[in-house]
Design a protein around this motif. Structure first.
Motif, PDB file in Angstrom:
ATOM      1  N   ASN A 126       0.857  -1.187   0.000  1.00 14.17           N
ATOM      2  CA  ASN A 126       0.000   0.000   0.000  1.00 14.17           C
ATOM      3  C   ASN A 126       0.891   1.234   0.000  1.00 14.17           C
ATOM      4  N   PHE A 127       0.567   2.228  -0.819  1.00 16.96           N
ATOM      5  CA  PHE A 127       1.443   3.382  -0.993  1.00 16.96           C
ATOM      6  C   PHE A 127       0.797   4.664  -0.479  1.00 16.96           C
ATOM      7  N   LYS A 128       1.611   5.460   0.196  1.00 18.60           N
ATOM      8  CA  LYS A 128       1.189   6.778   0.673  1.00 18.60           C
ATOM      9  C   LYS A 128       1.891   7.838  -0.165  1.00 18.60           C
ATOM     10  N   LYS A 129       1.103   8.724  -0.757  1.00 17.70           N
ATOM     11  CA  LYS A 129       1.671   9.794  -1.566  1.00 17.70           C
ATOM     12  C   LYS A 129       2.337  10.835  -0.674  1.00 17.70           C
ATOM     13  N   VAL A 130       3.582  11.187  -1.007  1.00 19.40           N
ATOM     14  CA  VAL A 130       4.316  12.231  -0.287  1.00 19.40           C
ATOM     15  C   VAL A 130       4.046  13.559  -0.975  1.00 19.40           C
ATOM     16  N   THR A 131       3.597  14.546  -0.223  1.00 14.78           N
ATOM     17  CA  THR A 131       3.175  15.818  -0.817  1.00 14.78           C
ATOM     18  C   THR A 131       4.090  16.984  -0.477  1.00 14.78           C
ATOM     19  N   ALA A 132       5.115  16.750   0.327  1.00 13.34           N
ATOM     20  CA  ALA A 132       6.044  17.820   0.697  1.00 13.34           C
ATOM     21  C   ALA A 132       7.471  17.335   0.467  1.00 13.34           C
ATOM     22  N   GLY A 133       8.379  18.284   0.262  1.00 13.40           N
ATOM     23  CA  GLY A 133       9.779  17.944   0.080  1.00 13.40           C
ATOM     24  C   GLY A 133      10.260  18.189  -1.337  1.00 13.40           C
ATOM     25  N   ALA A 134      11.580  18.111  -1.488  1.00  8.17           N
ATOM     26  CA  ALA A 134      12.203  18.477  -2.755  1.00  8.17           C
ATOM     27  C   ALA A 134      11.742  17.609  -3.914  1.00  8.17           C
ATOM     28  N   LEU A 135      11.547  16.323  -3.704  1.00  5.84           N
ATOM     29  CA  LEU A 135      11.247  15.418  -4.812  1.00  5.84           C
ATOM     30  C   LEU A 135       9.970  15.772  -5.547  1.00  5.84           C
ATOM     31  N   VAL A 136       8.994  16.360  -4.858  1.00  7.23           N
ATOM     32  CA  VAL A 136       7.671  16.563  -5.455  1.00  7.23           C
ATOM     33  C   VAL A 136       7.376  18.033  -5.711  1.00  7.23           C
ATOM     34  N   ASN A 137       8.413  18.864  -5.725  1.00  2.00           N
ATOM     35  CA  ASN A 137       8.200  20.292  -5.933  1.00  2.00           C
ATOM     36  C   ASN A 137       9.104  20.893  -6.996  1.00  2.00           C
ATOM     37  N   ASP A 138       9.594  20.061  -7.906  1.00  3.09           N
ATOM     38  CA  ASP A 138      10.406  20.539  -9.020  1.00  3.09           C
ATOM     39  C   ASP A 138       9.660  20.291 -10.322  1.00  3.09           C
ATOM     40  N   ARG A 139       8.926  21.278 -10.759  1.00  7.22           N
ATOM     41  CA  ARG A 139       8.206  21.126 -12.020  1.00  7.22           C
ATOM     42  C   ARG A 139       9.197  20.986 -13.174  1.00  7.22           C
ATOM     43  N   GLY A 140       8.844  20.167 -14.151  1.00  7.11           N
ATOM     44  CA  GLY A 140       9.716  20.013 -15.294  1.00  7.11           C
ATOM     45  C   GLY A 140       9.098  19.145 -16.368  1.00  7.11           C
ATOM     46  N   TYR A 141       9.962  18.709 -17.263  1.00  4.12           N
ATOM     47  CA  TYR A 141       9.572  17.809 -18.351  1.00  4.12           C
ATOM     48  C   TYR A 141      10.416  16.551 -18.199  1.00  4.12           C
ATOM     49  N   SER A 142      10.079  15.792 -17.181  1.00  2.00           N
ATOM     50  CA  SER A 142      10.926  14.668 -16.778  1.00  2.00           C
ATOM     51  C   SER A 142      10.623  13.431 -17.615  1.00  2.00           C
ATOM     52  N   GLU A 143      11.683  12.735 -18.008  1.00  3.24           N
ATOM     53  CA  GLU A 143      11.573  11.536 -18.835  1.00  3.24           C
ATOM     54  C   GLU A 143      11.618  10.258 -17.993  1.00  3.24           C
ATOM     55  N   THR A 144      12.606  10.169 -17.139  1.00  4.77           N
ATOM     56  CA  THR A 144      12.710   8.992 -16.281  1.00  4.77           C
ATOM     57  C   THR A 144      13.619   9.323 -15.105  1.00  4.77           C
ATOM     58  N   ALA A 145      13.866   8.324 -14.249  1.00  2.00           N
ATOM     59  CA  ALA A 145      14.663   8.533 -13.048  1.00  2.00           C
ATOM     60  C   ALA A 145      15.312   7.225 -12.650  1.00  2.00           C
ATOM     61  N   ALA A 146      16.358   7.324 -11.815  1.00  2.00           N
ATOM     62  CA  ALA A 146      17.057   6.123 -11.362  1.00  2.00           C
ATOM     63  C   ALA A 146      17.574   6.341  -9.949  1.00  2.00           C
ATOM     64  N   PHE A 147      17.328   5.360  -9.079  1.00  2.06           N
ATOM     65  CA  PHE A 147      17.899   5.351  -7.736  1.00  2.06           C
ATOM     66  C   PHE A 147      19.282   4.701  -7.763  1.00  2.06           C
TER      67      PHE A 147
END
Length: 486
Positions: A126-147
């Motif tokens: 079960n997933f909880k959406k995170v609504t605060a912090g750097a990860l979710v406040n950078d608007r852009g044209y994102s293609e993909t990501a990698a940890f």
């Protein structure tokens, strides 16, 4: 979490004996319409069966999909969890255990200048959406990501690519508390390119993760060498870094079993490329192999030993040549790092507008299956492609690594020694959170072993550097290794 139950068709359809895969159609993965981009095979609830996440990204937005695997391929579609109810134009996705609590969390990127999405897993899928912090406040044209844990502190960090707008990519350092700190200096985040794909991988076998980024619009690719302690040097010399095209994806694997990672690049228009690693960040471009001489409109690719003969094979997705639907490419390894194109298997005959692809053994039979996302811009009614591996009599082993630090073990390397075709062979796999553009393979480590009668030795190099050797391991088995224990 409310779920809808389905039963997958695990029966083999009418195929010839030469078919490596059977197309599975009576299944929610392959019958749920969408404008799909990313395929991620991830065990989100820790039950030992991999689940499937597929992102959807039309301009007006569409919910993403998560299909839980209820025992050997009986998938159920999740309908009420936050991870499938954001209705955004999503593109790539990557899963890893960001807080080291023993489950896989999720990061999903969005295009059209919309904030990206971050979800924490409660351990039961079960997933909880995170609504605060750097990860979710950078608007852009994102293609993909990698940890990837670039500073080896035992916590995975995150890199995000962008292809429009400001075009600078994003790097976030894990704060070891479930959150992230944005890095604002250094070429990793100040270079402005039309970036598609990012891979964290140990290219020079020195024990830390380097970063490779593919770029479109005839721009050269970017390679950042990890110098330790969070420092990187951008490299610019050599054929790999001076061959700019319309590069959409990079997939790394040891194609010739020589102990280092080679790379395949897809190109949207023109030809794809294969580069063999010759050590110390030097690469030789392969000029005559069929993987590099087939005209392509390719978007993603993934490596796997599909026939369990002891070498990695390749699937490449194609899309968007006018209004025509294109076939995807299937290449079989000849055993020496050269390839033969297969055009008769169902994987190579289906036509679609294909995007992300990923391998994973969803029925736990020791042979890796395949899912491909299909994407027709402006339409939301296409269905994705699911193929079950038909298997054969070759041997295999699948390994799960367990540790207290970097618990998704991204960056770990596993070497397996066995006698295959009367030759002693060392194979290598590296655990990754992004195996190609919009692609995350099953994070369990799979090796084909051909007609080997035994596994002679297994060497594990854990993410923080500990090396362990294991012997007397049975063939055709799933096995767990725990860091620091024999």
């Amino acid at each position: 979490m409310k779920k809808i139950f389905f039963t997958s068709c695990l029966l083999k359809l009418t195929t010839s004996s030469a078919q490596y895969f059977t197309k599975v159609e009576n299944n929610p993965i392959s019958s749920t319409p969408g404008d799909s981009r990313s395929v991620n095979w991830v065990d989100v609830n820790g039950d030992g069966f991999i689940d499937c996440f597929i992102s959807n990204g039309p301009r007006g937005g569409q919910n993403n999909s998560l299909f839980l695997n209820h025992n050997k391929g009986n998938f159920m579609a999740v309908v009420s969890d936050s991870i499938v109810n954001d209705h955004n134009p999503s593109d790539g996705a990557t899963f890893a255990d960001v807080d080291n609590d023993g489950d896989l969390d999720a990061f999903v990127v969005n295009w059209y200048n919309i904030n990206n999405l971050f979800y924490l897993n409660d351990g039961n899928g079960n997933f909880k959406k995170v609504t605060a912090g750097a990860l979710v406040n950078d608007r852009g044209y994102s293609e993909t990501a990698a940890f990837g844990d670039f500073d080896k502190d035992g916590y995975v960090d995150l890199y995000v690519t962008n292809s429009e707008g400001r075009k600078n990519n994003l790097l976030y350092k894990n704060d070891q508390k479930g959150g992230f700190q944005k890095i604002t200096s250094g070429e990793l985040v100040t270079d402005t390119c039309y970036s598609r794909c990012a891979n964290w991988c140990d290219i020079d076998n020195d024990g830390d993760l380097d970063l490779f980024v593919t770029n479109e619009n005839k721009q050269n690719e970017n390679l950042y060498r990890n110098d330790g302690n969070g420092n990187f040097t951008k490299l610019t010399e050599g054929s790999l870094l001076n061959d700019g095209g319309n590069t959409t994806s990079a997939s790394w694997a040891d194609i010739d079993n020589d102990g280092d990672l080679d790379v395949f690049l897809t190109n949207d228009g023109g030809y794809n490329s294969l580069f063999k690693n010759t050590g110390n960040f030097n690469f030789t471009k392969v000029m005559t192999d069929t993987v590099a001489t087939t005209p392509a409109h390719s978007f993603s690719s993934a490596w796997s030993d599909i026939d369990n003969d002891g070498d990695v094979d390749l699937v490449v997705t194609n899309s968007f040549s006018g209004k025509s639907r294109l076939v995807n490419y299937l290449y079989l390894n000849n055993g020496d790092g050269s390839f033969k194109r297969n055009t008769t298997d169902v994987v190579a005959r289906d036509t679609a507008w294909s995007y992300g692809c990923a391998f994973g053994d969803y029925d736990n039979d020791g042979f890796e299956d395949l899912a491909i996302a299909t994407c027709r811009f402006g339409k939301t009614d296409d269905v994705d492609l699911l193929y079950r591996n038909n298997g054969n009599k070759n041997h295999w082993i699948t390994i799960t690594l367990k540790t207290k630090n970097n618990r998704s073990v991204i960056g770990a390397k596993v070497y397996v020694k066995a006698e295959i075709n009367k030759k002693t062979v060392w194979q290598i796999r590296e655990v990754s959170s992004q195996n190609g553009y919009c692609s995350q393979n099953d994070m369990r480590i799979h090796f084909g072993l051909g007609k080997a009668t035994s596994v002679e030795e297994i060497k594990v190099i854990w993410p923080l550097g500990l090396t362990q050797l294991f012997k007397n391991v049975k063939l055709d088995t799933f096995i767990n290794f725990i860091e620091g224990k024999d």
